[in-house]
Enzyme design. Sequence first.
Site, PDB file in Angstrom:
ATOM      1  N   GLU A  23       0.840  -1.195   0.000  1.00  0.00           N
ATOM      2  CA  GLU A  23       0.000   0.000   0.000  1.00  0.00           C
ATOM      3  C   GLU A  23       0.875   1.245   0.000  1.00  0.00           C
ATOM      4  O   GLU A  23       1.691   1.438   0.893  1.00  0.00           O
ATOM      5  CB  GLU A  23      -0.904  -0.010   1.236  1.00  0.00           C
ATOM      6  CG  GLU A  23      -1.689   1.268   1.461  1.00  0.00           C
ATOM      7  CD  GLU A  23      -2.397   1.274   2.806  1.00  0.00           C
ATOM      8  OE1 GLU A  23      -2.522   2.370   3.401  1.00  0.00           O
ATOM      9  OE2 GLU A  23      -2.808   0.203   3.283  1.00  0.00           O
ATOM     10  N   THR A  68      -4.542   5.770   2.577  1.00  0.00           N
ATOM     11  CA  THR A  68      -4.939   7.115   3.025  1.00  0.00           C
ATOM     12  C   THR A  68      -5.702   7.813   1.899  1.00  0.00           C
ATOM     13  O   THR A  68      -5.483   8.991   1.604  1.00  0.00           O
ATOM     14  CB  THR A  68      -3.727   7.954   3.485  1.00  0.00           C
ATOM     15  OG1 THR A  68      -2.848   7.137   4.260  1.00  0.00           O
ATOM     16  CG2 THR A  68      -4.183   9.123   4.367  1.00  0.00           C
ATOM     17  N   LYS A 102     -11.373  -1.715   7.513  1.00  0.00           N
ATOM     18  CA  LYS A 102     -10.108  -1.589   8.226  1.00  0.00           C
ATOM     19  C   LYS A 102     -10.382  -1.046   9.616  1.00  0.00           C
ATOM     20  O   LYS A 102     -10.827   0.087   9.772  1.00  0.00           O
ATOM     21  CB  LYS A 102      -9.155  -0.646   7.486  1.00  0.00           C
ATOM     22  CG  LYS A 102      -7.792  -0.532   8.180  1.00  0.00           C
ATOM     23  CD  LYS A 102      -6.856   0.420   7.469  1.00  0.00           C
ATOM     24  CE  LYS A 102      -7.152   1.861   7.813  1.00  0.00           C
ATOM     25  NZ  LYS A 102      -6.090   2.776   7.338  1.00  0.00           N
TER      26      LYS A 102
END
Length: 205
Positions: free
Chosen positions: A37, A64, A124
């Site tokens: 990521e 993000t 998440k």
Amino acid sequence: MAATLPRGVLAVIRTTSAEHALTIGRALAGTGVGAVEVTFTVPDAAGVIARLVKEGVPNVGGGTVRTVGQVRECAEAGGGFVVSPHTDAEVVRAGVEAGLVVVPGALTPSEVVAAVGMGAHAAKVFPIGAVGGVGYVRSVLEPLPDVPLVVSGGIAPEEVPEYLAAGAVAACLGKALWREEDVVAGDVEAVRRYADAVLDVAAPR
């Protein structure tokens, strides 16, 4: 690139330099990480994702991700998934429409269920280290055993097997996977060796 739900160790690259992010991403290719990521706090994050995808690094995505624009950038760069620190219905929808795996941030059972109800592929749970760790995961999954959970925030490498055993599909690790001096030196092999040693603990093969 085919969208694949991150599993095992999700390596989170958050750096202040695109070159440093590339060094880490290249090093992680071929290790035991389940996905890479690249957070959108990295300068030219979409460019880093595109470069890593072009170089054949498997299962690369964006992190993000807070806007629809960032979702589109990730998709155009060839990323396979987007991860967010929060749940935003428009971001989730845009990711699903782009064919990406979407993993928004959630905390409470209500937030987790709402995120999946919007079409997210997993939720998440962040920041897991501050809200009870492994015990919290077990508690949430007891009534929601069918919901894929990714855990993030304050996780040590040696804790990863516990989270996976508790039912999480993936656990996020960031700076624990590399030494800053190796990254600054651009030493891909040194970064890879260090990451392999950490993964021997976090994700033994």
